[in-house]
Design a protein around this motif. Structure first.
Motif, PDB file in Angstrom:
ATOM      1  N   SER A  67      30.320  20.510 -77.248  1.00 44.44           N
ATOM      2  CA  SER A  67      30.926  19.678 -78.293  1.00 44.44           C
ATOM      3  C   SER A  67      30.395  18.255 -78.337  1.00 44.44           C
ATOM      4  CB  SER A  67      32.445  19.588 -78.089  1.00 44.44           C
ATOM      5  OG  SER A  67      33.019  20.839 -78.047  1.00 44.44           O
ATOM      6  N   ILE A  93      31.718  20.067 -86.360  1.00 40.61           N
ATOM      7  CA  ILE A  93      32.784  20.245 -87.347  1.00 40.61           C
ATOM      8  C   ILE A  93      34.014  20.857 -86.684  1.00 40.61           C
ATOM      9  CG2 ILE A  93      33.424  21.513 -89.454  1.00 40.61           C
ATOM     10  CD1 ILE A  93      30.396  21.144 -90.272  1.00 40.61           C
ATOM     11  N   TYR A  94      33.795  21.863 -85.828  1.00 40.84           N
ATOM     12  CA  TYR A  94      34.913  22.468 -85.097  1.00 40.84           C
ATOM     13  C   TYR A  94      35.565  21.446 -84.163  1.00 40.84           C
ATOM     14  CZ  TYR A  94      37.629  25.325 -81.956  1.00 40.84           C
ATOM     15  OH  TYR A  94      38.651  25.837 -81.214  1.00 40.84           O
ATOM     16  N   LYS A  96      35.731  18.201 -84.463  1.00 37.85           N
ATOM     17  CA  LYS A  96      36.537  17.262 -85.259  1.00 37.85           C
ATOM     18  C   LYS A  96      37.867  17.903 -85.667  1.00 37.85           C
ATOM     19  CE  LYS A  96      33.036  14.243 -87.246  1.00 37.85           C
ATOM     20  NZ  LYS A  96      32.432  13.748 -88.478  1.00 37.85           N
ATOM     21  N   LYS A  97      37.817  19.167 -86.058  1.00 30.56           N
ATOM     22  CA  LYS A  97      39.040  19.881 -86.432  1.00 30.56           C
ATOM     23  C   LYS A  97      40.000  19.946 -85.248  1.00 30.56           C
ATOM     24  CE  LYS A  97      40.658  24.376 -87.993  1.00 30.56           C
ATOM     25  NZ  LYS A  97      40.402  25.774 -87.861  1.00 30.56           N
ATOM     26  N   ARG A  98      39.480  20.265 -84.073  1.00 31.74           N
ATOM     27  CA  ARG A  98      40.318  20.360 -82.867  1.00 31.74           C
ATOM     28  C   ARG A  98      40.893  19.003 -82.475  1.00 31.74           C
ATOM     29  NH1 ARG A  98      43.504  22.684 -80.248  1.00 31.74           N
ATOM     30  NH2 ARG A  98      42.731  22.365 -78.163  1.00 31.74           N
ATOM     31  N   LEU A 133      41.634  16.588 -84.489  1.00 32.20           N
ATOM     32  CA  LEU A 133      42.734  16.344 -85.425  1.00 32.20           C
ATOM     33  C   LEU A 133      43.988  17.094 -84.983  1.00 32.20           C
ATOM     34  CD1 LEU A 133      40.913  16.525 -88.894  1.00 32.20           C
ATOM     35  CD2 LEU A 133      41.791  14.476 -87.733  1.00 32.20           C
ATOM     36  N   GLU A 134      43.827  18.351 -84.571  1.00 33.72           N
ATOM     37  CA  GLU A 134      44.968  19.137 -84.088  1.00 33.72           C
ATOM     38  C   GLU A 134      45.571  18.505 -82.832  1.00 33.72           C
ATOM     39  OE1 GLU A 134      43.544  23.101 -83.387  1.00 33.72           O
ATOM     40  OE2 GLU A 134      43.136  23.467 -85.502  1.00 33.72           O
ATOM     41  N   VAL A 147      45.953  15.124 -90.043  1.00 32.51           N
ATOM     42  CA  VAL A 147      45.444  16.067 -91.040  1.00 32.51           C
ATOM     43  C   VAL A 147      44.022  15.708 -91.438  1.00 32.51           C
ATOM     44  CG1 VAL A 147      45.791  17.016 -93.358  1.00 32.51           C
ATOM     45  CG2 VAL A 147      47.761  16.556 -91.882  1.00 32.51           C
ATOM     46  N   THR A 148      43.719  14.405 -91.520  1.00 31.55           N
ATOM     47  CA  THR A 148      42.377  13.982 -91.927  1.00 31.55           C
ATOM     48  C   THR A 148      41.745  13.078 -90.874  1.00 31.55           C
ATOM     49  OG1 THR A 148      43.077  11.969 -93.086  1.00 31.55           O
ATOM     50  CG2 THR A 148      43.072  14.043 -94.354  1.00 31.55           C
ATOM     51  N   TRP A 149      40.439  13.146 -90.829  1.00 32.87           N
ATOM     52  CA  TRP A 149      39.665  12.312 -89.909  1.00 32.87           C
ATOM     53  C   TRP A 149      39.844  10.833 -90.267  1.00 32.87           C
ATOM     54  CZ3 TRP A 149      37.880  13.600 -85.403  1.00 32.87           C
ATOM     55  CH2 TRP A 149      36.911  12.813 -84.777  1.00 32.87           C
TER      56      TRP A 149
END
Length: 124
Positions: free
Chosen positions: A62, A76-77, A79-81, A83-84, A89-91
Protein backbone atom coordinates in the motif's frame (compact mmCIF):
# COMPACT_ATOMS: atom_id res chain seq x y z
CA UNK A 1 22.96 8.41 10.08
CA UNK A 2 19.40 7.13 9.88
CA UNK A 3 16.76 9.35 8.30
CA UNK A 4 14.46 8.38 11.17
CA UNK A 5 14.78 10.26 14.44
CA UNK A 6 14.66 8.60 17.84
CA UNK A 7 11.15 10.02 18.26
CA UNK A 8 10.07 8.49 14.92
CA UNK A 9 11.19 5.08 16.20
CA UNK A 10 9.40 5.53 19.53
CA UNK A 11 6.25 6.68 17.74
CA UNK A 12 6.32 3.63 15.47
CA UNK A 13 6.75 1.33 18.49
CA UNK A 14 3.84 3.10 20.18
CA UNK A 15 1.61 2.63 17.12
CA UNK A 16 2.53 -1.06 16.94
CA UNK A 17 1.86 -1.48 20.67
CA UNK A 18 -1.57 0.12 20.41
CA UNK A 19 -2.64 -1.24 16.99
CA UNK A 20 -0.65 -4.42 16.51
CA UNK A 21 2.05 -5.23 13.98
CA UNK A 22 -0.35 -5.33 11.04
CA UNK A 23 -0.99 -3.49 7.83
CA UNK A 24 -4.15 -1.61 8.76
CA UNK A 25 -5.06 -1.27 5.10
CA UNK A 26 -5.30 -5.06 4.63
CA UNK A 27 -5.83 -6.00 8.29
CA UNK A 28 -3.10 -8.62 8.24
CA UNK A 29 0.47 -9.14 9.33
CA UNK A 30 3.09 -7.85 6.99
CA UNK A 31 6.87 -8.07 7.21
CA UNK A 32 7.50 -4.54 6.00
CA UNK A 33 5.24 -2.28 8.11
CA UNK A 34 5.79 1.46 8.18
CA UNK A 35 4.00 4.63 9.22
CA UNK A 36 1.95 6.08 6.38
CA UNK A 37 1.12 9.76 6.92
CA UNK A 38 -2.18 10.77 5.36
CA UNK A 39 -0.98 14.35 5.09
CA UNK A 40 2.75 14.45 4.46
CA UNK A 41 5.03 14.95 7.45
CA UNK A 42 7.15 17.46 5.56
CA UNK A 43 4.27 19.71 4.57
CA UNK A 44 2.38 19.20 7.85
CA UNK A 45 5.06 18.73 10.54
CA UNK A 46 2.57 19.35 13.36
CA UNK A 47 0.75 16.18 12.30
CA UNK A 48 3.87 14.02 12.06
CA UNK A 49 3.16 12.33 15.40
CA UNK A 50 -0.61 12.71 15.39
CA UNK A 51 -2.12 9.23 15.52
CA UNK A 52 -5.16 10.31 13.49
CA UNK A 53 -2.88 11.27 10.59
CA UNK A 54 -1.01 7.96 10.67
CA UNK A 55 -1.80 4.46 9.45
CA UNK A 56 0.38 1.38 9.85
CA UNK A 57 0.82 0.15 6.32
CA UNK A 58 2.80 -2.45 4.45
CA UNK A 59 5.33 -0.77 2.19
CA UNK A 60 4.87 -2.98 -0.86
CA UNK A 61 1.14 -3.60 -0.56
CA UNK A 62 0.00 0.00 0.00
CA UNK A 63 2.47 2.62 1.21
CA UNK A 64 4.61 2.77 -1.93
CA UNK A 65 1.62 3.19 -4.24
CA UNK A 66 0.03 5.93 -2.11
CA UNK A 67 3.17 8.02 -2.63
CA UNK A 68 4.33 7.03 -6.10
CA UNK A 69 1.31 5.96 -8.15
CA UNK A 70 -1.98 7.28 -6.80
CA UNK A 71 -3.89 5.90 -9.82
CA UNK A 72 -2.80 2.32 -9.09
CA UNK A 73 -5.65 0.09 -7.85
CA UNK A 74 -3.64 -0.60 -4.66
CA UNK A 75 -3.49 3.13 -3.89
CA UNK A 76 -7.18 3.56 -4.64
CA UNK A 77 -8.01 0.65 -2.32
CA UNK A 78 -5.71 2.08 0.39
CA UNK A 79 -7.49 5.45 0.22
CA UNK A 80 -10.86 3.72 0.51
CA UNK A 81 -9.68 1.76 3.57
CA UNK A 82 -8.24 4.89 5.21
CA UNK A 83 -11.62 6.58 4.80
CA UNK A 84 -13.29 3.57 6.45
CA UNK A 85 -10.74 3.48 9.27
CA UNK A 86 -11.12 7.20 9.97
CA UNK A 87 -14.90 7.30 9.48
CA UNK A 88 -15.03 9.62 6.46
CA UNK A 89 -16.95 9.41 3.21
CA UNK A 90 -14.65 11.56 1.05
CA UNK A 91 -10.92 12.06 0.89
CA UNK A 92 -11.46 15.82 0.73
CA UNK A 93 -13.38 15.86 4.03
CA UNK A 94 -10.64 13.87 5.76
CA UNK A 95 -7.92 16.12 4.36
CA UNK A 96 -9.82 19.28 5.31
CA UNK A 97 -10.25 18.07 8.91
CA UNK A 98 -6.58 17.12 9.16
CA UNK A 99 -5.52 20.47 7.72
CA UNK A 100 -7.61 22.20 10.38
CA UNK A 101 -5.93 20.07 13.07
CA UNK A 102 -2.56 21.09 11.66
CA UNK A 103 -3.45 24.79 11.92
CA UNK A 104 -4.63 24.57 15.53
CA UNK A 105 -2.03 22.06 16.81
CA UNK A 106 0.87 23.37 18.86
CA UNK A 107 4.42 23.17 17.59
CA UNK A 108 5.93 19.73 18.17
CA UNK A 109 8.22 19.49 21.22
CA UNK A 110 10.42 16.48 20.44
CA UNK A 111 11.77 16.14 24.00
CA UNK A 112 8.27 16.04 25.47
CA UNK A 113 7.08 13.60 22.80
CA UNK A 114 10.03 11.34 23.51
CA UNK A 115 9.17 11.28 27.21
CA UNK A 116 5.48 10.70 26.42
CA UNK A 117 6.13 7.76 24.08
CA UNK A 118 8.69 6.18 26.43
CA UNK A 119 6.18 6.35 29.30
CA UNK A 120 3.42 4.86 27.13
CA UNK A 121 5.71 2.05 25.96
CA UNK A 122 6.76 1.21 29.53
CA UNK A 123 3.15 1.16 30.79
CA UNK A 124 1.39 -2.19 30.87
Amino acid sequence: MSKFTAVDKLFFKYLVKTRGHICEIHNRECSNIGTLHILGKGTYPRLRYNTINCILSGWFCSHFYMHHNSDDPRAIYAKKRILELRGYVTWEALRDDLKLKARISPKVDLKMLSIFFKNKLEAK
